[in-house]
Design a protein around this motif. Structure first.
Motif, PDB file in Angstrom:
ATOM      1  N   PHE A  72       0.827  -1.207   0.000  1.00  0.00           N
ATOM      2  CA  PHE A  72       0.000   0.000   0.000  1.00  0.00           C
ATOM      3  C   PHE A  72       0.863   1.260   0.000  1.00  0.00           C
ATOM      4  N   GLY A  73       2.108   1.102  -0.417  1.00  0.00           N
ATOM      5  CA  GLY A  73       3.030   2.225  -0.404  1.00  0.00           C
ATOM      6  C   GLY A  73       2.800   3.218  -1.523  1.00  0.00           C
ATOM      7  N   ARG A  74       3.596   4.238  -1.497  1.00  0.00           N
ATOM      8  CA  ARG A  74       3.482   5.325  -2.469  1.00  0.00           C
ATOM      9  C   ARG A  74       3.710   4.856  -3.902  1.00  0.00           C
ATOM     10  N   HIS A  75       4.610   3.896  -4.079  1.00  0.00           N
ATOM     11  CA  HIS A  75       4.952   3.439  -5.426  1.00  0.00           C
ATOM     12  C   HIS A  75       4.357   2.072  -5.763  1.00  0.00           C
ATOM     13  N   ALA A  76       3.424   1.599  -4.947  1.00  0.00           N
ATOM     14  CA  ALA A  76       2.910   0.237  -5.110  1.00  0.00           C
ATOM     15  C   ALA A  76       2.263   0.028  -6.485  1.00  0.00           C
ATOM     16  N   GLU A  77       1.349   0.919  -6.863  1.00  0.00           N
ATOM     17  CA  GLU A  77       0.642   0.746  -8.130  1.00  0.00           C
ATOM     18  C   GLU A  77       1.590   0.861  -9.317  1.00  0.00           C
ATOM     19  N   GLN A  78       2.490   1.852  -9.258  1.00  0.00           N
ATOM     20  CA  GLN A  78       3.436   2.024 -10.356  1.00  0.00           C
ATOM     21  C   GLN A  78       4.379   0.837 -10.454  1.00  0.00           C
ATOM     22  N   ALA A  79       4.759   0.296  -9.312  1.00  0.00           N
ATOM     23  CA  ALA A  79       5.639  -0.881  -9.323  1.00  0.00           C
ATOM     24  C   ALA A  79       4.948  -2.064  -9.992  1.00  0.00           C
ATOM     25  N   GLN A  80       3.654  -2.218  -9.759  1.00  0.00           N
ATOM     26  CA  GLN A  80       2.908  -3.300 -10.399  1.00  0.00           C
ATOM     27  C   GLN A  80       2.864  -3.115 -11.913  1.00  0.00           C
ATOM     28  N   ILE A  84       4.772  -5.529 -15.023  1.00  0.00           N
ATOM     29  CA  ILE A  84       4.189  -6.050 -16.259  1.00  0.00           C
ATOM     30  C   ILE A  84       5.171  -5.862 -17.414  1.00  0.00           C
ATOM     31  N   TYR A  85       5.708  -4.654 -17.503  1.00  0.00           N
ATOM     32  CA  TYR A  85       6.654  -4.339 -18.573  1.00  0.00           C
ATOM     33  C   TYR A  85       7.942  -5.160 -18.449  1.00  0.00           C
ATOM     34  N   ALA A  86       8.458  -5.261 -17.230  1.00  0.00           N
ATOM     35  CA  ALA A  86       9.719  -5.986 -17.027  1.00  0.00           C
ATOM     36  C   ALA A  86       9.560  -7.470 -17.362  1.00  0.00           C
ATOM     37  N   TYR A  87       8.453  -8.065 -16.938  1.00  0.00           N
ATOM     38  CA  TYR A  87       8.211  -9.465 -17.286  1.00  0.00           C
ATOM     39  C   TYR A  87       8.130  -9.632 -18.805  1.00  0.00           C
ATOM     40  N   GLU A  94       3.753 -15.749 -19.454  1.00  0.00           N
ATOM     41  CA  GLU A  94       2.816 -16.174 -18.413  1.00  0.00           C
ATOM     42  C   GLU A  94       2.831 -15.193 -17.240  1.00  0.00           C
ATOM     43  N   ALA A  95       4.027 -14.782 -16.808  1.00  0.00           N
ATOM     44  CA  ALA A  95       4.120 -13.829 -15.701  1.00  0.00           C
ATOM     45  C   ALA A  95       3.555 -12.469 -16.106  1.00  0.00           C
ATOM     46  N   THR A  96       3.755 -12.085 -17.353  1.00  0.00           N
ATOM     47  CA  THR A  96       3.202 -10.820 -17.833  1.00  0.00           C
ATOM     48  C   THR A  96       1.686 -10.834 -17.740  1.00  0.00           C
ATOM     49  N   ARG A  97       1.085 -11.907 -18.233  1.00  0.00           N
ATOM     50  CA  ARG A  97      -0.379 -12.008 -18.192  1.00  0.00           C
ATOM     51  C   ARG A  97      -0.892 -12.031 -16.758  1.00  0.00           C
ATOM     52  N   ALA A  98      -0.206 -12.760 -15.901  1.00  0.00           N
ATOM     53  CA  ALA A  98      -0.646 -12.843 -14.502  1.00  0.00           C
ATOM     54  C   ALA A  98      -0.560 -11.482 -13.825  1.00  0.00           C
ATOM     55  N   ALA A  99       0.538 -10.767 -14.058  1.00  0.00           N
ATOM     56  CA  ALA A  99       0.705  -9.446 -13.444  1.00  0.00           C
ATOM     57  C   ALA A  99      -0.322  -8.459 -13.982  1.00  0.00           C
ATOM     58  N   ALA A 100      -0.581  -8.528 -15.281  1.00  0.00           N
ATOM     59  CA  ALA A 100      -1.569  -7.625 -15.881  1.00  0.00           C
ATOM     60  C   ALA A 100      -2.971  -7.930 -15.366  1.00  0.00           C
ATOM     61  N   SER A 101      -3.313  -9.206 -15.283  1.00  0.00           N
ATOM     62  CA  SER A 101      -4.633  -9.596 -14.783  1.00  0.00           C
ATOM     63  C   SER A 101      -4.819  -9.145 -13.339  1.00  0.00           C
ATOM     64  N   TYR A 115      -3.563   0.113 -20.418  1.00  0.00           N
ATOM     65  CA  TYR A 115      -2.198  -0.345 -20.678  1.00  0.00           C
ATOM     66  C   TYR A 115      -2.030  -1.792 -20.207  1.00  0.00           C
ATOM     67  N   ALA A 116      -2.533  -2.089 -19.007  1.00  0.00           N
ATOM     68  CA  ALA A 116      -2.420  -3.447 -18.476  1.00  0.00           C
ATOM     69  C   ALA A 116      -3.147  -4.437 -19.382  1.00  0.00           C
ATOM     70  N   LEU A 117      -4.323  -4.047 -19.857  1.00  0.00           N
ATOM     71  CA  LEU A 117      -5.082  -4.928 -20.742  1.00  0.00           C
ATOM     72  C   LEU A 117      -4.361  -5.122 -22.074  1.00  0.00           C
ATOM     73  N   TYR A 118      -3.789  -4.050 -22.584  1.00  0.00           N
ATOM     74  CA  TYR A 118      -3.038  -4.134 -23.838  1.00  0.00           C
ATOM     75  C   TYR A 118      -1.824  -5.058 -23.682  1.00  0.00           C
ATOM     76  N   MET A 119      -1.095  -4.924 -22.587  1.00  0.00           N
ATOM     77  CA  MET A 119       0.080  -5.757 -22.365  1.00  0.00           C
ATOM     78  C   MET A 119      -0.308  -7.221 -22.171  1.00  0.00           C
ATOM     79  N   ARG A 120      -1.450  -7.451 -21.557  1.00  0.00           N
ATOM     80  CA  ARG A 120      -1.904  -8.833 -21.403  1.00  0.00           C
ATOM     81  C   ARG A 120      -2.172  -9.455 -22.769  1.00  0.00           C
ATOM     82  N   GLY A 121      -2.827  -8.689 -23.633  1.00  0.00           N
ATOM     83  CA  GLY A 121      -3.069  -9.179 -24.985  1.00  0.00           C
ATOM     84  C   GLY A 121      -1.778  -9.365 -25.760  1.00  0.00           C
ATOM     85  N   LEU A 122      -0.844  -8.439 -25.586  1.00  0.00           N
ATOM     86  CA  LEU A 122       0.421  -8.515 -26.305  1.00  0.00           C
ATOM     87  C   LEU A 122       1.228  -9.742 -25.872  1.00  0.00           C
TER      88      LEU A 122
END
Length: 273
Positions: A72-80, A84-87, A94-101, A115-122
């Motif tokens: 719940f930190g200041r950078h939590a959402e951005q880190a998530q 997605i991008y790093a995976y 598989e990790a990309t889709r899981a993180a995006a979902s 963006y998360a939905l686009y990366m999951r599809g990609l």
């Protein structure tokens, strides 16, 4: 007092087990304590530096630590999002889709949910075509297309939910490609049924292509599949009707030449009672 050989071996085994357990315990603790006392801001800065330098394994290490230690930190959402991008960059689809979902589930109204939905599809797009298609080893439409279907569903959802998204134009182009790919795959299956004499199944596959992928060129070949299937079922009335539709839409279709459902052949048959 004399100690028996059995007792000696038992003591040795117990000591070995204790040493192994102790080493394993210390290793787990060391891993858990790698970032003990490191502030969230410091971890995020290190992650960003690693991303900029394309050291994705290091970045993932820091971003996962933020996600675990500061949910719940200041950078939590951005880190998530960065995860997605790093995976994705490490080709861990598989990790990309899981993180995006996970991000979409936790933050459905987030400004970057598109963006998360686009990366999951990609990620599914890459999982479905990356290796063998680049090497041109086989026709990708003949492979199992589970991942490509997932990509198709994700891109369609993106265009539907976020039509103004900056990722929508690219998603639309990929939808066109995937639609044709999936339609061709269905035709490969339909042809397999024809070869096996499963004519009803072939007809149903052809109809499914026409109903679900009406904007693809494959619909014309799907009509041809239905004609041949109906002939196999001895349903010549239906074969003639579908054949007429095919001739009106694609009179030069390759399947009209050298096949058992040539126009003159079908028309020569008496109408069913």
């Amino acid at each position: 007092m004399r100690v028996s050989p059995i007792a000696t071996r038992l003591v040795a085994l117990l000591l070995t087990a204790a040493l192994i357990t102790g080493c394993a315990g210390r290793g787990a603790t060391d891993d858990e304590d790698e970032f003990a006392g490191v502030a969230e801001q410091e971890l995020y800065e290190e992650a960003r530096e690693a991303l900029d330098a394309r050291r994705f394994t290091t970045a993932i290490n820091r971003l996962e630590a933020i996600d675990t230690r500061f949910p719940f930190g200041r950078h939590a959402e951005q880190a998530q999002l960065e995860l997605i991008y790093a995976y994705y960059e490490t080709r861990d689809w598989e990790a990309t889709r899981a993180a995006a979902s996970r991000f979409i589930r936790l933050h459905p109204t987030h400004p970057q949910a598109d963006y998360a939905l686009y990366m999951r599809g990609l990620a599914s797009w890459q999982a479905g075509r990356f290796s063998l298609e680049r090497l041109r080893l086989i026709d990708i439409s003949k492979r199992d297309l589970g991942a490509s279907r997932d990509a198709y569903a994700d891109f369609r959802e993106l265009v539907s939910r976020y039509p103004q998204s900056e990722y929508a134009p690219d998603a639309e182009q990929r939808i066109v490609y995937l639609r044709n790919l999936l339609a061709r795959h269905e035709l490969h299956v339909a042809d397999f049924y024809l070869r096996k004499g499963a004519y009803l199944a072939a007809v149903e596959r052809g109809r499914w292509v026409i109903e679900n992928y009406p904007q693809t060129e494959a619909t014309r070949d799907a009509l041809a599949v239905m004609v041949e299937g109906y002939l196999g079922l001895d349903m010549r009335d239906r074969a003639r009707e579908v054949l007429q539709v095919l001739i009106e839409n694609d009179p030069r279709n390759d399947r009209l030449r050298g096949r058992t459902f040539q126009p003159q052949h079908v028309r020569a048959q008496p109408l069913s009672a």
